[in-house]
Scaffold this motif. Structure first.
Motif, mmCIF file in Angstrom:
data_model
loop_
_atom_site.group_PDB
_atom_site.id
_atom_site.type_symbol
_atom_site.label_atom_id
_atom_site.label_comp_id
_atom_site.label_asym_id
_atom_site.label_seq_id
_atom_site.Cartn_x
_atom_site.Cartn_y
_atom_site.Cartn_z
ATOM 1 N N VAL A 122 59.460 66.057 47.239
ATOM 2 C CA VAL A 122 59.829 67.192 46.402
ATOM 3 C C VAL A 122 59.418 66.964 44.950
ATOM 4 C CG1 VAL A 122 61.767 68.520 45.464
ATOM 5 C CG2 VAL A 122 61.723 67.929 47.888
ATOM 6 N N VAL A 123 59.685 65.760 44.447
ATOM 7 C CA VAL A 123 59.349 65.461 43.048
ATOM 8 C C VAL A 123 57.843 65.458 42.839
ATOM 9 C CG1 VAL A 123 59.503 63.713 41.240
ATOM 10 C CG2 VAL A 123 61.488 64.206 42.658
ATOM 11 N N SER A 124 57.074 65.026 43.838
ATOM 12 C CA SER A 124 55.615 65.025 43.698
ATOM 13 C C SER A 124 55.074 66.446 43.563
ATOM 14 C CB SER A 124 54.964 64.326 44.891
ATOM 15 O OG SER A 124 55.102 65.075 46.079
ATOM 16 N N LEU A 125 55.857 67.426 44.025
ATOM 17 C CA LEU A 125 55.430 68.817 43.880
ATOM 18 C C LEU A 125 55.498 69.299 42.433
ATOM 19 C CD1 LEU A 125 57.188 70.421 46.976
ATOM 20 C CD2 LEU A 125 54.731 70.124 46.660
ATOM 21 N N VAL A 126 56.309 68.625 41.603
ATOM 22 C CA VAL A 126 56.463 69.053 40.214
ATOM 23 C C VAL A 126 55.145 68.987 39.451
ATOM 24 C CG1 VAL A 126 57.597 68.570 38.012
ATOM 25 C CG2 VAL A 126 58.917 68.480 40.143
ATOM 26 N N PRO A 127 54.475 67.814 39.372
ATOM 27 C CA PRO A 127 53.209 67.789 38.650
ATOM 28 C C PRO A 127 52.120 68.598 39.334
ATOM 29 C CG PRO A 127 53.580 65.705 39.774
ATOM 30 C CD PRO A 127 54.847 66.483 39.877
ATOM 31 N N VAL A 128 52.116 68.621 40.674
ATOM 32 C CA VAL A 128 51.087 69.383 41.385
ATOM 33 C C VAL A 128 51.211 70.872 41.049
ATOM 34 C CG1 VAL A 128 50.224 70.073 43.652
ATOM 35 C CG2 VAL A 128 50.919 67.716 43.259
ATOM 36 N N THR A 129 52.417 71.408 41.137
ATOM 37 C CA THR A 129 52.618 72.832 40.848
ATOM 38 C C THR A 129 52.292 73.154 39.399
ATOM 39 O OG1 THR A 129 54.365 72.949 42.522
ATOM 40 C CG2 THR A 129 54.286 74.715 40.883
ATOM 41 N N LEU A 130 52.833 72.354 38.478
ATOM 42 C CA LEU A 130 52.622 72.606 37.050
ATOM 43 C C LEU A 130 51.148 72.555 36.685
ATOM 44 C CD1 LEU A 130 53.659 72.973 34.161
ATOM 45 C CD2 LEU A 130 53.963 70.497 34.033
ATOM 46 N N ILE A 131 50.458 71.509 37.114
ATOM 47 C CA ILE A 131 49.059 71.324 36.707
ATOM 48 C C ILE A 131 48.138 72.293 37.432
ATOM 49 C CG2 ILE A 131 47.160 69.656 36.644
ATOM 50 C CD1 ILE A 131 49.304 67.474 36.325
ATOM 51 N N TYR A 132 48.437 72.615 38.684
ATOM 52 C CA TYR A 132 47.602 73.576 39.393
ATOM 53 C C TYR A 132 47.732 74.970 38.779
ATOM 54 C CZ TYR A 132 45.663 70.784 43.192
ATOM 55 O OH TYR A 132 44.919 69.894 43.928
ATOM 56 N N VAL A 133 48.945 75.361 38.396
ATOM 57 C CA VAL A 133 49.118 76.657 37.726
ATOM 58 C C VAL A 133 48.393 76.651 36.387
ATOM 59 C CG1 VAL A 133 50.793 78.192 36.616
ATOM 60 C CG2 VAL A 133 51.280 77.226 38.869
ATOM 61 N N LEU A 134 48.534 75.566 35.648
ATOM 62 C CA LEU A 134 47.838 75.445 34.364
ATOM 63 C C LEU A 134 46.325 75.494 34.563
ATOM 64 C CD1 LEU A 134 48.103 74.927 31.311
ATOM 65 C CD2 LEU A 134 48.086 72.468 31.818
ATOM 66 N N GLY A 135 45.836 74.805 35.591
ATOM 67 C CA GLY A 135 44.407 74.814 35.865
ATOM 68 C C GLY A 135 43.899 76.201 36.211
ATOM 69 N N ALA A 136 44.674 76.955 36.968
ATOM 70 C CA ALA A 136 44.251 78.286 37.396
ATOM 71 C C ALA A 136 44.077 79.244 36.220
ATOM 72 C CB ALA A 136 45.267 78.864 38.379
ATOM 73 N N VAL A 137 44.835 79.010 35.137
ATOM 74 C CA VAL A 137 44.755 79.922 33.989
ATOM 75 C C VAL A 137 43.895 79.367 32.855
ATOM 76 C CG1 VAL A 137 46.991 80.934 34.523
ATOM 77 C CG2 VAL A 137 46.866 78.999 32.934
ATOM 78 N N THR A 138 43.326 78.175 33.053
ATOM 79 C CA THR A 138 42.509 77.579 31.972
ATOM 80 C C THR A 138 41.102 77.215 32.425
ATOM 81 O OG1 THR A 138 43.445 75.391 32.471
ATOM 82 C CG2 THR A 138 44.485 76.668 30.686
ATOM 83 N N GLY A 139 40.618 77.814 33.514
ATOM 84 C CA GLY A 139 39.208 77.636 33.845
ATOM 85 C C GLY A 139 38.889 76.812 35.067
ATOM 86 N N ALA A 140 39.863 76.161 35.677
ATOM 87 C CA ALA A 140 39.580 75.430 36.914
ATOM 88 C C ALA A 140 39.339 76.446 38.023
ATOM 89 C CB ALA A 140 40.749 74.525 37.286
ATOM 90 N N SER A 141 38.244 76.276 38.762
ATOM 91 C CA SER A 141 37.931 77.238 39.813
ATOM 92 C C SER A 141 37.425 76.505 41.044
ATOM 93 C CB SER A 141 36.883 78.243 39.339
ATOM 94 O OG SER A 141 35.644 77.591 39.080
ATOM 95 N N GLY A 142 37.691 77.099 42.217
ATOM 96 C CA GLY A 142 37.241 76.499 43.460
ATOM 97 C C GLY A 142 37.555 77.404 44.627
#
Length: 254
Positions: free
Chosen positions: A106-126
């Motif tokens: 559950v705790v490992s989901l914290v950085p994954v969710t936060l950084i993936y959302v941040l990536g989606a709105v700042t130019g990370a694409s795939g």
């Protein structure tokens, strides 16, 4: 699994602001610095761009920081008497491990969710599959480093062991091709380090195994899938064996 103990553990972790900072906020800041604001982040790869590979690496680093700390604290708690307290309850050793493993996931989901959302709105694409598969590898693979934290916690037998394990992760991240692309002899050395296989597998849905590089030359052939898989499996076995050995050694001393 004991739902009450799980809730208590999650509540306790939620109050630890310092731990949450290093687990989520710090890797997110590193992603922005090394991925989102860099011009090379827009370079296209097989199924995404370079910014996405940086995002994946930083999410993986945050996830293993979380699970390593949890594993280390679990070892320290049991050695400092918490294990005896739990022994007075109906909870079994298997139940204890199940709760800790669930909390780690559950705790490992914290950085994954936060950084993936941040990536989606700042130019990370795939590709959609690359987003899903990379996140799944990060979350599941992070459990390996709960074993790493558990082993280190049992070796040093103090609260300082958690800091030692987290500090060692920084070194392993540099050596493991996580923070920036390595080449030559350093890349060859990296393939034998614990974080290499884990992060390489997480990046693979984006890169198809083609090595990252800082220059514009030919990156060379794709890395065979068995290389990161064997790396992750071997280090999981090593950490598990160390943890079990240290548990048995601790019992022998009592």
């Amino acid at each position: 699994m004991n739902a009450t103990y799980f809730r208590i553990e999650m509540t306790r972790l939620g109050r630890d602001v310092t731990a949450l900072f290093f687990v989520g906020i710090l890797p997110a800041v590193l992603y922005v610095i090394f991925g989102a604001v860099q011009s090379y982040g827009e370079i296209e790869l097989a199924h995404g761009n370079v910014a996405m590979t940086v995002m994946i690496a930083m999410a993986a680093y945050g996830a293993v920081t979380a699970t390593t700390s949890l594993g280390g604290m679990a070892a320290v708690e049991r050695m400092q008497g918490w294990g005896r307290q739990l022994g007075l309850t109906p909870m079994t050793d298997t139940g204890f491990v199940a709760v800790k493993a669930s909390v780690a996931l559950v705790v490992s989901l914290v950085p994954v969710t936060l950084i993936y959302v941040l990536g989606a709105v700042t130019g990370a694409s795939g590709d959609p599959a690359a987003w899903v598969l990379s996140a799944a590898v990060i979350v599941v693979g992070a459990v390996t480093f709960a074993l790493f934290g558990l082993a280190v916690g049992q070796i040093f037998r103090s609260e300082a062991s958690v800091s030692a394990a987290s500090g060692l992760l920084v070194v392993l991240a540099f050596l493991g091709n996580v923070f920036f692309p390595l080449s030559g002899i350093m890349l060859q050395i990296a393939t034998f380090t614990p974080l290499y296989g884990y992060v390489a597998l997480a990046r693979r849905p984006v890169t198809d195994g083609v090595p990252l590089q800082t220059g514009m030359g030919d990156p060379g052939p794709a890395e065979p899938l068995w290389v990161p898989v064997v790396n992750l499996v071997v280090w999981t076995i090593v950490f598990a064996a160390l943890a079990v050995w240290n548990v048995r050694r601790g019992r022998a001393r009592q």
